[in-house]
Scaffold this active site. Structure first.
Site, PDB file in Angstrom:
ATOM      1  CE  LYS A   1      21.515 -12.541 -16.038  1.00  0.00           C
ATOM      2  NZ  LYS A   1      22.704 -11.722 -15.739  1.00  0.00           N
TER       3      LYS A   1
ATOM      4  CB  SER B   1      26.574 -10.925 -14.154  1.00  0.00           C
ATOM      5  OG  SER B   1      26.255 -10.357 -12.907  1.00  0.00           O
TER       6      SER B   1
ATOM      7  CB  SER C   1      23.382 -11.932 -11.932  1.00  0.00           C
ATOM      8  OG  SER C   1      23.663 -11.371 -13.214  1.00  0.00           O
TER       9      SER C   1
END
Lengths: 485, 474
Positions: free
Chosen positions: B76, B175, B151
């Site tokens: 990420k 997330s 997210s």
């Protein structure tokens, strides 16, 4: 100061701690390195970095807490103080807020007329320093991050001081303590010790405090005293003229000897403190505390006592010699060489302190090594040189940085302590000055000093004064007896 | 298609010479290229990954290799990798290259994993749909008209679309688990403090965790094992012993499952509820003890979560001010103006909303009413779980009340958007581990997810039960 009023003063002192590395990263704290060289992702505030607390910072702060009779809290926490400024890379300063490490202490300050006063310490907490902005670079402002994260200890006093002198004495005491503890070099001019003052005035005897104003930017001990004096007088003037004091932050201008208000925009801060989530609470257990206590260096009060007793020094001497740790250290180095404790004290208090005060230097930078001063004192006490000659040699030691024995040898200043030789000179002198001898024998004994002067002149001051006195009295006494007979 | 189900199979294939690691990496790179429309990646390290593949393939052959040799991982884009872009999917860090590597990523690299690229996400990990990225939405691989969740949407989509073996996400309020649920993959949020946060761009420091996405429990367990453990650079990481998660997945101790009625109330889609109910039935059939429990402060989780995380975020994001790195507005006449312009132009709408909210709750006069009170409620929520875990080892809930929604469907209503995390934020408030298990698909073919929660540092039971469900129930 107007007799109707009294001032109420509290001080906030920031002391830069003498740790090798920064408070929350491994970067060096060394002063004077190239700008932005003592940096890493952590003190640069890069995305994703986390602080890790330097244990030394806790220890140093606990030392100060113990030296100022504070309660050392078993649990204390860090908080973030949020504000925007280019010298603050993270946009917040890591500090302590609701739970500081030390609270509720006090120190005793000495005031003129040998009176003492107890000043309360509200709290002592740990925090990090910000960087520096450099403005003298055309239209640009440069940022130097080297100082970011250097550990600070903030010492907040109770509003216990009532005059600029008391504030000055308090600050001096704080400096003395941090130097004795060897946790800060205490240099205000270089910014390793910084002081903000909260000042208000009120009618004498009033219970309520007046509105306080904060003075910042005082970069020397004298300036703190001057700025506070200035502000007290101004506040009294305002009140006397029927005005009211409004809360303000003021900056001291050392060139103009005046304080000026900061722009109101700069002081309208809401720091939005909240607990620092990246650091765990600091836990100080009894074991750790007593360990630190055990290795606490000798504090000024104790050293004063000890030196007065051990070296049989007058209180005044002990007080003056222990005022700063380096001076006390110097003294004890001198007397590791000589046993003449009082002479050593006299030399430091008069000759050395005069020079270092005039030249504004630290005794640690004084050119005469303590051992050499000890040797000089020994040369006097063992009769090698006279005290008068010693006073002549000393400046040469300062300027030429030579050992006293070397100077004595070089300039042939050895004291004449050979009784036979001195006797010869005494006889010659008396022969040469027969009219003065007659005066003496006629009862004018003051002429004795004249003879001594002549003998010293003859020997260029090298004659042992004790021997001269003895032999001269002997001779004159003999002449007197002769006449009577 | 990949010729293996999990990493241990992959490793054997490489070791036996039946799979070329270089070809494997080339396959992923071509898939990434082919499925570019998903927008799952912010950056792809093609050259580095191929060089690594060659080097690590050699190591595997000589037998001197790390525990993740050849595992292809996407990271990420909120995690730092030295000299690589670390944008946090924000305009304010668009051209920013990290100058150091996050501990979590370094531990993967040290075990010979291959980092193939950095995945898209909501800006600074703030969002539930990946619609807050400055670099555009990520599309759900199952249905490209829908969001992948957020997210960590890019990380979830990358694993779901077979663009890598495993990915790293971060979980501050769901997330990892929520996008795993929307994309139909496994995703694990560990205990707070289990994995070092050093190098994870902070959103809400006391909530943020790093965790893996995978297609199976075994890979999750293996990667968790590598990532876990004390890091001297993160004071909040713990030195608790790290169990050999991947070696102990068999259900050999009694694990009771708690069902909290507060997690099955209104707002939950019937298809999600049915899917989970059927799992519970099957668990009962398999003699797993199901216990009714109560988590009475559940209704306060969203409010508490948004007060505390925005407060921390407002402070954590202060460093992006245009002064030292990142985006600086071209037009500015003085210092306050530079701050305002740079931050106004550099941050997206949701990030600004949260900074404002957080600044407000920390302001003088409001702190006690909001921040301090929320801290107390956080303690109560934690107490709820402490009590519950006296009677059960894991708690079973839906991961999200609904399946992946349409792109744009909830963007106009932040509260509606926040509700997609209603079942996941509590784990972050309490600091406990949680996992998403894909349980099946709804009538539209969209993945449904189920969440298991366990007590702090009890990832072992969490993984055992997940492994049991994966192999015996689904």
């Amino acid at each position: 100061m107007n007799d109707k009023y009294e001032a109420v003063i509290g001080l906030e002192v920031h002391a830069q701690l003498l740790t090798e590395s920064k408070a929350f990263c491994g970067c060096s704290t060394k002063f004077g390195n190239a700008p932005n060289s003592n940096v890493c992702p952590i003190c640069l505030g890069h995305p994703g970095v986390l602080p890790v607390l330097n244990k030394k910072v806790i220890e140093y702060t606990i030392k100060m807490g113990l030296a100022t009779n504070c309660t050392i809290n078993q649990r204390s926490t860090f908080a973030r103080k949020n504000y925007f400024y280019p010298d603050l890379p993270k946009g917040y300063q890591i500090s302590q807020y609701e739970e500081p490490i030390c609270e509720q202490g006090h120190i005793i300050i000495s005031l003129s007329g040998s009176s003492e006063k107890k000043v309360g310490i509200t709290r002592i907490h740990m925090e990090e320093d910000a960087g520096k902005l450099i403005h003298d670079h055309g239209f640009e402002t440069l940022v130097d991050v080297n100082r970011c994260g250097v550990p600070l200890m903030e010492i907040v006093s109770e509003p216990d001081m009532r005059s600029a002198e008391e504030a000055y004495q308090y600050l001096t005491k704080i400096k003395q303590l941090v130097q004795y503890l060897e946790i800060c070099d205490g240099n205000m001019e270089e910014g390793s010790l910084r002081c903000d003052a909260n000042v208000s005035v009120r009618l004498k005897g009033a219970k309520e405090f007046g509105t306080k104003r904060e003075i910042k930017n005082m970069n020397s001990f004298r300036n703190v005293e001057r700025a506070i004096k200035f502000e007290i007088n101004r506040q009294i003037e305002i009140i006397e003229d029927g005005g009211t004091i409004t809360q303000q932050t003021l900056l001291w201008d050392a060139d103009l000897n005046e304080v000026f208000p900061m722009r109101s925009k700069e002081e309208a801060h809401d720091y939005k403190y909240f607990p620092e989530p990246d650091l765990l609470p600091v836990i100080v257990d009894e074991k750790w505390k007593s360990e630190i206590e055990k290795y606490l260096p000798e504090l000024p009060e104790n050293r004063k006592e000890r030196m007065a007793v051990t070296y049989n020094l007058p209180k005044y001497d002990a007080e003056l010699l222990t005022q700063s740790k380096p001076i006390a250290d110097y003294y004890e180095k001198v007397i590791s060489v000589t046993n003449d404790y009082k002479s050593a004290s006299n030399w430091i208090m008069t000759d050395i302190l005069k020079i270092i005060n005039e030249e504004k230097i630290d005794i640690r930078d004084f050119p005469v090594a303590a051992e050499d001063l000890g040797e000089l004192i020994n040369l006097i006490s063992d009769g090698t040189i006279s005290g008068k000659i010693a006073k002549e040699i000393f400046p040469a030691m300062v300027i030429e940085k030579k050992k006293p024995s070397a100077i004595v040898k070089e300039k042939n200043l050895l004291q004449i302590s050979d009784a036979g030789e001195i006797e010869k000179i005494v006889n010659q002198t008396l022969e040469k000055n027969s009219s003065e001898v007659q005066m003496y024998l006629g009862g004018k004994e003051k002429v004795f000093g004249f003879f001594v002067g002549q003998i010293m002149k003859e020997t260029k001051g090298k004659a042992n004064p004790k021997l001269v006195n003895e032999l001269l009295s002997e001779k004159l006494e003999a002449l007197k007896n002769k006449i009577i007979k | 298609m990949l010729p293996y189900k999990n990493y241990s199979e992959k490793f054997l294939l490489i070791k036996e010479g039946k799979l070329s690691l270089v070809e494997n990496v080339k396959f992923f790179l071509s898939e990434i290229e082919k499925k570019k429309n998903l927008n799952a990646f912010n950056s792809v390290f093609s050259d580095d990954a191929l060089i690594d593949a060659k080097r690590i393939e050699e190591k595997i052959k000589t037998g001197e290799h790390g525990k993740l040799a050849g595992l292809v991982i996407a990271v990420k884009d909120v995690l730092s990798i030295k000299d690589k872009p670390t944008t946090c999917s924000s305009k304010i860090l668009k051209d920013f290259n990290a100058i150091y590597t996050a501990t979590a990523v370094q531990r993967l690299i040290d075990e010979d994993a291959i980092i193939i690229g950095k995945t898209n996400c909501d800006e600074f990990a703030m969002g539930s749909s990946n619609e807050n990225s400055a670099f555009g939405n990520v599309l759900n691989p199952t249905d490209i008209t829908r969001v992948p969740g957020g997210s960590s949407g890019g990380s979830a989509a990358a694993v779901a679309a077979q663009l890598c073996d495993v990915s790293l996400g971060t979980d501050t309020g769901g997330s990892i688990r929520q996008p795993a649920s929307f994309c139909g993959v496994y995703g694990l949020k560990p205990t707070y403090g289990r994995i070092s946060r050093f190098g994870l761009t902070a959103f809400a420091s006391s909530f943020d965790t790093i965790g893996p996405f995978a297609t199976n429990v075994e890979d999750l367990a293996l990667v968790l094992e590598i990532l876990s453990g004390k890091d001297e650079l993160d004071s909040t990481s713990t030195d608790k012993v790290v169990p050999k998660f991947s070696k102990n997945l068999t259900l050999d101790n009694k694990i009771r499952i708690g069902i909290a009625k507060e997690y099955f109330g209104k707002g939950i889609s019937p298809e999600v509820k049915d899917s989970i109910d059927s799992i519970i039935e099957k668990l009962k059939e398999n003699n797993i003890e199901i216990v009714e429990i109560s988590l009475p402060h559940t209704e306060y989780t969203i409010a508490t979560y948004y007060i505390l995380t925005t407060a921390e975020a407002s402070s954590n994001l202060a460093r992006y001010d245009g002064a030292r790195y990142g985006y600086r507005a071209a037009q500015n006449s003085n210092l306050p103006d530079m701050y305002k312009q740079s931050r106004s132009e550099g941050f997206g709408k949701e990030v600004k909303r949260r900074i404002m909210l957080g600044t407000y709750v920390l302001s003088a006069g409001y702190y006690d009413a909001y921040y301090r009170k929320a801290q107390k409620v956080r303690r109560l929520i934690k107490n709820d779980f402490d009590n519950a875990f006296k009677n059960v080892e894991v708690i079973l809930t839906p991961t999200s009340p609904f399946t992946a929604f349409k792109i744009g469907e909830k963007t106009s209503d932040p509260i509606e958007m926040y509700l997609s995390d209603i079942f996941t934020t509590s784990a972050n408030l309490a600091g406990i581990p949680g996992i998403n298990i894909p349980t099946g698909k709804n009538s539209e073919g969209l993945p449904i997810g189920m969440q298991l929660l366990a007590n702090q540092f009890n990832e072992m039971d969490l993984l055992k039960m997940s492994y049991f469900i994966e192999n015996k129930i689904l």
